[in-house]
Structure formats: structure tokens, C-alpha cells
Design a protein around this motif. Structure first.
Motif, PDB file in Angstrom:
ATOM      1  N   LYS A   1       0.817  -1.215   0.000  1.00  0.00           N
ATOM      2  CA  LYS A   1       0.000   0.000   0.000  1.00  0.00           C
ATOM      3  C   LYS A   1       0.850   1.264   0.000  1.00  0.00           C
ATOM      4  O   LYS A   1       0.396   2.309  -0.419  1.00  0.00           O
ATOM      5  N   ASN A   2       2.070   1.169   0.463  1.00  0.00           N
ATOM      6  CA  ASN A   2       2.978   2.299   0.503  1.00  0.00           C
ATOM      7  C   ASN A   2       4.118   2.045  -0.484  1.00  0.00           C
ATOM      8  O   ASN A   2       5.202   1.614  -0.108  1.00  0.00           O
ATOM      9  N   ARG A   3       3.863   2.330  -1.740  1.00  0.00           N
ATOM     10  CA  ARG A   3       4.815   2.005  -2.798  1.00  0.00           C
ATOM     11  C   ARG A   3       6.098   2.819  -2.713  1.00  0.00           C
ATOM     12  O   ARG A   3       7.166   2.331  -3.069  1.00  0.00           O
TER      13      ARG A   3
ATOM     14  N   ASP B   1       3.291   4.412 -11.644  1.00  0.00           N
ATOM     15  CA  ASP B   1       2.901   5.157 -12.844  1.00  0.00           C
ATOM     16  C   ASP B   1       1.437   4.919 -13.194  1.00  0.00           C
ATOM     17  O   ASP B   1       0.735   5.845 -13.627  1.00  0.00           O
ATOM     18  N   LEU B   2       0.965   3.696 -13.024  1.00  0.00           N
ATOM     19  CA  LEU B   2      -0.436   3.384 -13.296  1.00  0.00           C
ATOM     20  C   LEU B   2      -1.364   4.144 -12.356  1.00  0.00           C
ATOM     21  O   LEU B   2      -2.379   4.700 -12.784  1.00  0.00           O
TER      22      LEU B   2
ATOM     23  N   ARG C   1      -0.697   6.963 -10.808  1.00  0.00           N
ATOM     24  CA  ARG C   1      -0.635   8.387 -11.164  1.00  0.00           C
ATOM     25  C   ARG C   1      -1.468   8.693 -12.395  1.00  0.00           C
ATOM     26  O   ARG C   1      -2.109   9.738 -12.473  1.00  0.00           O
ATOM     27  N   SER C   2      -1.471   7.808 -13.377  1.00  0.00           N
ATOM     28  CA  SER C   2      -2.254   8.053 -14.583  1.00  0.00           C
ATOM     29  C   SER C   2      -3.755   7.967 -14.304  1.00  0.00           C
ATOM     30  O   SER C   2      -4.530   8.713 -14.888  1.00  0.00           O
ATOM     31  N   VAL C   3      -4.154   7.097 -13.404  1.00  0.00           N
ATOM     32  CA  VAL C   3      -5.579   6.994 -13.033  1.00  0.00           C
ATOM     33  C   VAL C   3      -6.002   8.229 -12.241  1.00  0.00           C
ATOM     34  O   VAL C   3      -7.103   8.734 -12.419  1.00  0.00           O
ATOM     35  N   ASP C   4      -5.108   8.739 -11.381  1.00  0.00           N
ATOM     36  CA  ASP C   4      -5.429   9.930 -10.606  1.00  0.00           C
ATOM     37  C   ASP C   4      -5.563  11.163 -11.504  1.00  0.00           C
ATOM     38  O   ASP C   4      -6.334  12.064 -11.219  1.00  0.00           O
ATOM     39  N   ARG C   5      -4.847  11.202 -12.606  1.00  0.00           N
ATOM     40  CA  ARG C   5      -4.943  12.310 -13.547  1.00  0.00           C
ATOM     41  C   ARG C   5      -6.303  12.342 -14.237  1.00  0.00           C
ATOM     42  O   ARG C   5      -6.804  13.393 -14.589  1.00  0.00           O
ATOM     43  N   LEU C   6      -6.886  11.170 -14.452  1.00  0.00           N
ATOM     44  CA  LEU C   6      -8.156  11.103 -15.161  1.00  0.00           C
ATOM     45  C   LEU C   6      -9.333  11.549 -14.292  1.00  0.00           C
ATOM     46  O   LEU C   6     -10.352  11.950 -14.809  1.00  0.00           O
TER      47      LEU C   6
END
Length: 131
Positions: A60-62, A122-123, A125-130
Motif C-alpha cells: 500500500k505504501n509504494r 505510474d499506473l 498516477r495516470s488513473v489519478d490524472r483522469l
């Protein structure tokens, strides 16, 4: 979370640490009456096992998982340098050369785990951007 590929890689690293202690013959190398096996290799293997096993549960803490993985990688590289240094000085005999495979395999699987952790980050972060 065992279904993530980096968790599998970290589990392999912990298995390598334990199995190398159980399978490989003990090192007879001493330096100034200090046993190389007792004071360097055994703590290294225990630390490698516990650090990689503990790191599996930090899914959970990457960011912390990535930092601990880098520290773990540094420890393996340091021991690999020490092994090659003593091998270069002809202080490690031929049967003991198999101990070099432990840090090499661990470094490979830790690099693969780092790659998996970065791709997860990265995945996310990309979902959070959407959103």
C-alpha cells in the motif's frame, strides 16, 4: 498482496537468501581471526530474508517499498563487491565461489521488483490524472 509480480520477485529473493544458507557449504574464510561466515554472510542472509519478506507487505505504501528495495539492492551490491575483492586477492577458494551467485540473483530480482513497483506507481498516477 501476492498477485503482484513484484511480490513474487521479492518472495524469490527471500527464498534465495534462505536456500543459499541451507544448501551452500559454509565459508571457511577468516580475516584477522574473525569468521567471514558468522559476522558478514549470515547477518547478510538474515537481513536479506527479513527485508524482502517485510517489503512484500508494504504494497500500500509504494514509495516506502521502493526506498527499502533500493537500500536492499545497495546491501547486495556491497556484498558482491566484497566477494569480488576477496576473490581477486585469492582468499576465496573455488568451492566457495558459488556464494557469489546469491547476491547476483538477488540483484536481478530486486531490479525486476523495482521495475514492477515503478510501473504500479505510474499506473496509479495516470488513473489519478483522469479523475
Amino acid at each position: 498482496m501476492i498477485q503482484r509480480i513484484q511480490s513474487i520477485y521479492l518472495l524469490i529473493v527471500s527464498t534465495i537468501s534462505i536456500s543459499s544458507y541451507l544448501i551452500f557449504p559454509k565459508l571457511n574464510f577468516t580475516l584477522n581471526d574473525i569468521s567471514f561466515m558468522n559476522y558478514l554472510v549470515t547477518p547478510y542472509l538474515c537481513l536479506g530474508f527479513f527485508l524482502s519478506f517485510f517489503n512484500i507487505f508494504l504494497f500500500k505504501n509504494r514509495k516506502l517499498q521502493l526506498k527499502l528495495n533500493k537500500i536492499h539492492l545497495l546491501i547486495h551490491l556491497l556484498l558482491l563487491i566484497i566477494f569480488f575483492f576477496f576473490l581477486y586477492q585469492n582468499k576465496i577458494n573455488y568451492p566457495d565461489i558459488q556464494w557469489i551467485t546469491t547476491p547476483i540473483l538477488s540483484v536481478i530480482f530486486l531490479l525486476l521488483a523495482n521495475k514492477g513497483i515503478k510501473s504500479d506507481e505510474d499506473l496509479i498516477r495516470s488513473v489519478d490524472r483522469l479523475r
